[in-house]
Design an enzyme around this catalytic site. Structure first.
Site, PDB file in Angstrom:
ATOM      1  N   GLU A 151       3.053  11.996  11.254  1.00  0.00           N
ATOM      2  CA  GLU A 151       2.299  12.727  12.302  1.00  0.00           C
ATOM      3  C   GLU A 151       2.371  11.983  13.649  1.00  0.00           C
ATOM      4  O   GLU A 151       2.635  12.590  14.687  1.00  0.00           O
ATOM      5  CB  GLU A 151       0.842  12.858  11.825  1.00  0.00           C
ATOM      6  CG  GLU A 151      -0.169  13.389  12.804  1.00  0.00           C
ATOM      7  CD  GLU A 151      -1.606  13.290  12.214  1.00  0.00           C
ATOM      8  OE1 GLU A 151      -1.868  13.882  11.157  1.00  0.00           O
ATOM      9  OE2 GLU A 151      -2.453  12.599  12.827  1.00  0.00           O
ATOM     10  N   SER A 178      -5.888  16.477   4.508  1.00  0.00           N
ATOM     11  CA  SER A 178      -5.384  16.696   5.860  1.00  0.00           C
ATOM     12  C   SER A 178      -5.665  18.103   6.351  1.00  0.00           C
ATOM     13  O   SER A 178      -5.686  19.046   5.569  1.00  0.00           O
ATOM     14  CB  SER A 178      -3.881  16.446   5.930  1.00  0.00           C
ATOM     15  OG  SER A 178      -3.407  16.779   7.228  1.00  0.00           O
ATOM     16  N   GLY A 179      -5.823  18.215   7.657  1.00  0.00           N
ATOM     17  CA  GLY A 179      -5.981  19.534   8.269  1.00  0.00           C
ATOM     18  C   GLY A 179      -7.092  19.589   9.282  1.00  0.00           C
ATOM     19  O   GLY A 179      -7.349  20.649   9.858  1.00  0.00           O
ATOM     20  N   LYS A 197     -16.771   7.759   6.900  1.00  0.00           N
ATOM     21  CA  LYS A 197     -15.755   6.956   7.582  1.00  0.00           C
ATOM     22  C   LYS A 197     -15.193   5.887   6.626  1.00  0.00           C
ATOM     23  O   LYS A 197     -15.950   5.218   5.913  1.00  0.00           O
ATOM     24  CB  LYS A 197     -16.417   6.266   8.781  1.00  0.00           C
ATOM     25  CG  LYS A 197     -15.466   5.752   9.796  1.00  0.00           C
ATOM     26  CD  LYS A 197     -16.244   5.396  11.069  1.00  0.00           C
ATOM     27  CE  LYS A 197     -15.340   4.702  12.054  1.00  0.00           C
ATOM     28  NZ  LYS A 197     -15.155   3.294  11.800  1.00  0.00           N
ATOM     29  N   GLY A 254     -17.225  16.668   6.250  1.00  0.00           N
ATOM     30  CA  GLY A 254     -18.064  16.883   5.070  1.00  0.00           C
ATOM     31  C   GLY A 254     -18.706  18.268   5.085  1.00  0.00           C
ATOM     32  O   GLY A 254     -18.737  18.970   4.069  1.00  0.00           O
ATOM     33  N   ASN A 270      -9.779   8.610   5.033  1.00  0.00           N
ATOM     34  CA  ASN A 270      -8.491   7.938   5.248  1.00  0.00           C
ATOM     35  C   ASN A 270      -8.602   6.457   4.876  1.00  0.00           C
ATOM     36  O   ASN A 270      -8.449   5.579   5.720  1.00  0.00           O
ATOM     37  CB  ASN A 270      -8.073   8.064   6.715  1.00  0.00           C
ATOM     38  CG  ASN A 270      -7.431   9.396   7.016  1.00  0.00           C
ATOM     39  OD1 ASN A 270      -6.767   9.986   6.170  1.00  0.00           O
ATOM     40  ND2 ASN A 270      -7.626   9.884   8.232  1.00  0.00           N
ATOM     41  N   HIS A 315       1.726  10.446   5.625  1.00  0.00           N
ATOM     42  CA  HIS A 315       1.571  11.730   6.335  1.00  0.00           C
ATOM     43  C   HIS A 315       1.160  11.448   7.782  1.00  0.00           C
ATOM     44  O   HIS A 315       1.729  11.975   8.732  1.00  0.00           O
ATOM     45  CB  HIS A 315       0.506  12.592   5.635  1.00  0.00           C
ATOM     46  CG  HIS A 315       0.036  13.758   6.452  1.00  0.00           C
ATOM     47  ND1 HIS A 315      -0.855  13.614   7.503  1.00  0.00           N
ATOM     48  CD2 HIS A 315       0.345  15.081   6.405  1.00  0.00           C
ATOM     49  CE1 HIS A 315      -1.075  14.795   8.059  1.00  0.00           C
ATOM     50  NE2 HIS A 315      -0.361  15.702   7.404  1.00  0.00           N
ATOM     51  N   ASN A 316       0.168  10.588   7.951  1.00  0.00           N
ATOM     52  CA  ASN A 316      -0.314  10.282   9.295  1.00  0.00           C
ATOM     53  C   ASN A 316       0.743   9.534  10.113  1.00  0.00           C
ATOM     54  O   ASN A 316       0.869   9.752  11.310  1.00  0.00           O
ATOM     55  CB  ASN A 316      -1.601   9.461   9.232  1.00  0.00           C
ATOM     56  CG  ASN A 316      -2.798  10.320   8.869  1.00  0.00           C
ATOM     57  OD1 ASN A 316      -2.638  11.393   8.297  1.00  0.00           O
ATOM     58  ND2 ASN A 316      -3.989   9.859   9.185  1.00  0.00           N
ATOM     59  N   VAL A 356     -18.491  16.134  10.423  1.00  0.00           N
ATOM     60  CA  VAL A 356     -17.724  17.361  10.670  1.00  0.00           C
ATOM     61  C   VAL A 356     -16.904  17.763   9.443  1.00  0.00           C
ATOM     62  O   VAL A 356     -16.935  18.920   9.002  1.00  0.00           O
ATOM     63  CB  VAL A 356     -16.774  17.123  11.874  1.00  0.00           C
ATOM     64  CG1 VAL A 356     -15.855  18.310  12.076  1.00  0.00           C
ATOM     65  CG2 VAL A 356     -17.585  16.873  13.132  1.00  0.00           C
ATOM     66  N   ARG A 390      21.753 -18.149  11.221  1.00  0.00           N
ATOM     67  CA  ARG A 390      20.767 -18.656  10.262  1.00  0.00           C
ATOM     68  C   ARG A 390      21.326 -19.842   9.500  1.00  0.00           C
ATOM     69  O   ARG A 390      20.651 -20.840   9.249  1.00  0.00           O
ATOM     70  CB  ARG A 390      20.359 -17.556   9.268  1.00  0.00           C
ATOM     71  CG  ARG A 390      19.538 -16.424   9.885  1.00  0.00           C
ATOM     72  CD  ARG A 390      19.271 -15.313   8.889  1.00  0.00           C
ATOM     73  NE  ARG A 390      18.337 -15.707   7.851  1.00  0.00           N
ATOM     74  CZ  ARG A 390      18.628 -15.790   6.559  1.00  0.00           C
ATOM     75  NH1 ARG A 390      19.850 -15.502   6.140  1.00  0.00           N
ATOM     76  NH2 ARG A 390      17.727 -16.164   5.705  1.00  0.00           N
ATOM     77  N   LYS A 447      -1.232  10.024   2.045  1.00  0.00           N
ATOM     78  CA  LYS A 447      -1.932  10.475   3.258  1.00  0.00           C
ATOM     79  C   LYS A 447      -1.629   9.543   4.429  1.00  0.00           C
ATOM     80  O   LYS A 447      -1.454   9.975   5.569  1.00  0.00           O
ATOM     81  CB  LYS A 447      -3.449  10.555   3.013  1.00  0.00           C
ATOM     82  CG  LYS A 447      -4.252  10.957   4.261  1.00  0.00           C
ATOM     83  CD  LYS A 447      -3.877  12.342   4.716  1.00  0.00           C
ATOM     84  CE  LYS A 447      -4.368  12.851   6.048  1.00  0.00           C
ATOM     85  NZ  LYS A 447      -5.305  12.229   6.866  1.00  0.00           N
TER      86      LYS A 447
HETATM   87  C1  6PG Z   1      -5.182  14.939   9.312  1.00  0.00           C
HETATM   88  C2  6PG Z   1      -5.228  13.940  10.410  1.00  0.00           C
HETATM   89  C3  6PG Z   1      -6.546  13.239  10.394  1.00  0.00           C
HETATM   90  C4  6PG Z   1      -6.851  12.504  11.666  1.00  0.00           C
HETATM   91  C5  6PG Z   1      -5.955  11.359  11.936  1.00  0.00           C
HETATM   92  C6  6PG Z   1      -6.007  10.977  13.384  1.00  0.00           C
HETATM   93  O1  6PG Z   1      -4.252  14.833   8.529  1.00  0.00           O
HETATM   94  O2  6PG Z   1      -6.037  15.802   9.269  1.00  0.00           O
HETATM   95  O3  6PG Z   1      -4.198  13.021  10.254  1.00  0.00           O
HETATM   96  O4  6PG Z   1      -6.596  12.441   9.251  1.00  0.00           O
HETATM   97  O5  6PG Z   1      -6.804  13.412  12.714  1.00  0.00           O
HETATM   98  O6  6PG Z   1      -6.392  10.320  11.161  1.00  0.00           O
HETATM   99  O7  6PG Z   1      -5.634   9.698  13.451  1.00  0.00           O
HETATM  100  P1  6PG Z   1      -5.678   8.840  14.755  1.00  0.00           P
HETATM  101  O8  6PG Z   1      -7.086   8.888  15.272  1.00  0.00           O
HETATM  102  O9  6PG Z   1      -5.256   7.491  14.305  1.00  0.00           O
HETATM  103  O10 6PG Z   1      -4.742   9.512  15.714  1.00  0.00           O
END
Ligand code: 6PG
Length: 466
Positions: free
Chosen positions: A195, A133-134, A80, A15, A107, A191-192, A13, A440, A188
């Site tokens: 997210e 991302s996106g 992947k 690519g 990723n 970023h996730n 998708v 400790r 990235k």
């Molecule tokens: C992005 C998303 C993308 C993906 C995530 C989903 O920035 O376009 O982050 O990379 O949707 O990796 O991650 P999970 O499957 O771990 O929720």
């Protein structure tokens, strides 16, 4: 046949979408996909479906694909993450030449990218680990692009990446050179992570609202928030999700409450743990996904408890403030992780510029991200930014009110709580950590520092006779 300026490996998708984006910007492009079960006609189907793009050449033979590319070759791998990337690299090496550039747009873990960079350097191949991302729409219409690796190699691919990237509000590309080796994939990954926490915050906010409101009412609240300073892509899509119906039923009510993941959130958490950065919100959001997957146990245990449903509702004005509060803390924690990695790995990362390329194309784009460009330029830190700090200070009460509602109605709010507790801890002069130090030292002679001695002095006490 003409030589292509760019090559893409992998017609999944992402690519496919990125290939069309590149072709649409008038670059000549070659695409390749292996022939394997279920993927026999993927290349020919793609070419047939997009006949109007006559600058696309398709291949199922890697040698022919490589021969079709201009030198130095610029090849984007869109498959992947994981071992498959190494397999493709091994297949590519015999058909490449010194100075060619391989870009990994998946990723991948940043440490794998560091290793691949070093390995490929020894083969005279440049490697660019590139966060993209996106999702599908972003890849097709303009993603946020986070390339890391050799700067010279980046300069050679920049004209293409910057053209296909989303544009910020000044019209500049949401693509910038991040830093050496794994820096792009690191960014990235964070970023996730951000997210994950942003998604969980919306989920918890939904849980609070759904105590007394229906899907349409919640959608309209989210829609309303999305007009102002709380606006963001994730809030926008959640409002749409809540209104979507299938055969007259709200689709959201038919979706099983088990959240899955592909690992980038847990990598962010693990990295924060190893770098000593208290990234409590990302970790909480990851654990919330794990927790949700114990559905059978939850169903069984829930049958043993009856909870009274009270005729009460959360204060929406206070909830909006709490939501924004928690988001600021999430961004603070995420960017502090980036700051720490920057010094650990000598990446010299520009936080404000990273916020800028996250203002469009990516999943965490929002008004807060727009404001973050200035916040991070001036102070590198939300808690040192006067406006952000005073927002947090004056909305602490809203957090308390929202959390109290959750406690009273037994709604779990792990990630909102994580934001609140982080804020309280960070603004508390004396934490009970001296108890930990004493314990400790008591059981393990681990030593402690004292408030009446210098920082460099360590003490041990014989707490009791053996
Ligand atoms: C992005 C998303 C993308 C993906 C995530 C989903 O920035 O376009 O982050 O990379 O949707 O990796 O991650 P999970 O499957 O771990 O929720």
């Amino acid at each position: 046949m003409h030589r292509s300026e760019f090559g893409v490996i992998g017609l999944g998708v992402m690519g496919k979408s990125i290939s069309l984006n590149i072709a649409e910007h008038s670059f000549k492009i070659s695409v390749y996909n292996r022939i394997s079960e279920g993927e026999e006609t993927i290349v020919s189907d793609f070419l047939n479906e997009h006949e109007n793009f006559n600058a696309i050449q398709g291949f199922t033979d890697l040698k022919m694909f490589a021969s079709s590319l201009e030198r130095p070759r610029k090849i984007l791998i869109m498959i992947k993450a994981g071992a498959a990337i190494d397999t493709v690299i091994q297949q590519l090496l015999p058909v490449l030449e010194d100075g060619d550039i391989i870009i990994d747009g998946g990723n991948s873990h940043y440490k794998d990218t560091q290793n691949r960079t070093n390995y490929l350097k020894s083969k005279n191949i440049n490697f660019v680990g590139c966060g993209i991302s996106g999702g599908e729409e972003g890849a097709r219409k303009g993603p946020s692009i986070m390339p890391g690796g050799d700067l010279e190699a980046y300069r050679q691919i920049a004209p293409i990446l910057e053209k296909i990237a989303a544009k910020d509000s000044w019209g500049n590309p949401c693509c910038t050179y991040i830093g050496s080796d794994g820096a792009g994939h690191f960014i990235k990954m964070v970023h996730n992570g951000i997210e994950y926490a942003e998604m969980q915050l919306i989920a918890e906010t939904y849980a609070l609202l759904s105590y007394s409101l229906n899907n349409e009412e919640i959608a309209s609240i989210f829609n309303n928030w999305n007009q102002g300073d709380a606006s963001g892509y994730l809030l926008e899509i959640t409002s749409k999700i809540l209104q979507t119906k299938e055969d007259g039923k709200y689709l959201i009510d038919l979706i099983l409450d088990k959240a899955q993941n592909k690992g980038t959130g847990s990598w962010s958490s693990a990295t924060a743990l190893s770098l000593g950065i208290p990234n409590t919100m990302i970790s909480s959001a990851v654990f919330d996904r794990y927790l949700s997957s114990f559905k059978d146990e939850r169903v069984k245990l829930s049958k043993k408890i009856t909870r009274e449903h009270k005729n009460e509702s959360v204060d929406v004005t206070q909830l909006k403030k709490a939501y924004q509060f928690a988001r600021i803390v999430n961004h603070q924690q995420g960017f502090l992780l980036i700051k720490e990695a920057s010094s650990t790995y000598n990446w010299n990362l520009n936080l404000s510029e990273i916020a800028r390329i996250w203002t469009n194309g990516c999943i965490i784009r929002s008004s807060l991200m727009e404001n973050s460009i200035t916040i991070l330029k001036n102070s590198n830190d939300y808690f040192n930014d006067e406006n952000s700090f005073s927002y947090l200070k004056s909305n602490e009460d809203a957090m308390v009110e929202v959390l109290q509602f959750g406690l009273q109605q037994r709604i779990s709010l792990n990630t909102i709580s994580a934001a609140y507790n982080y804020w309280v801890s960070m603004t508390t002069e004396k934490l009970p950590a001296h108890i930990i130090q004493a314990q400790r030292d008591f059981f393990g002679a681990h030593t402690y520092q004292r408030i009446d001695a210098s920082d460099s002095e360590y003490f041990h006490t014989k707490w009791e006779e053996l």
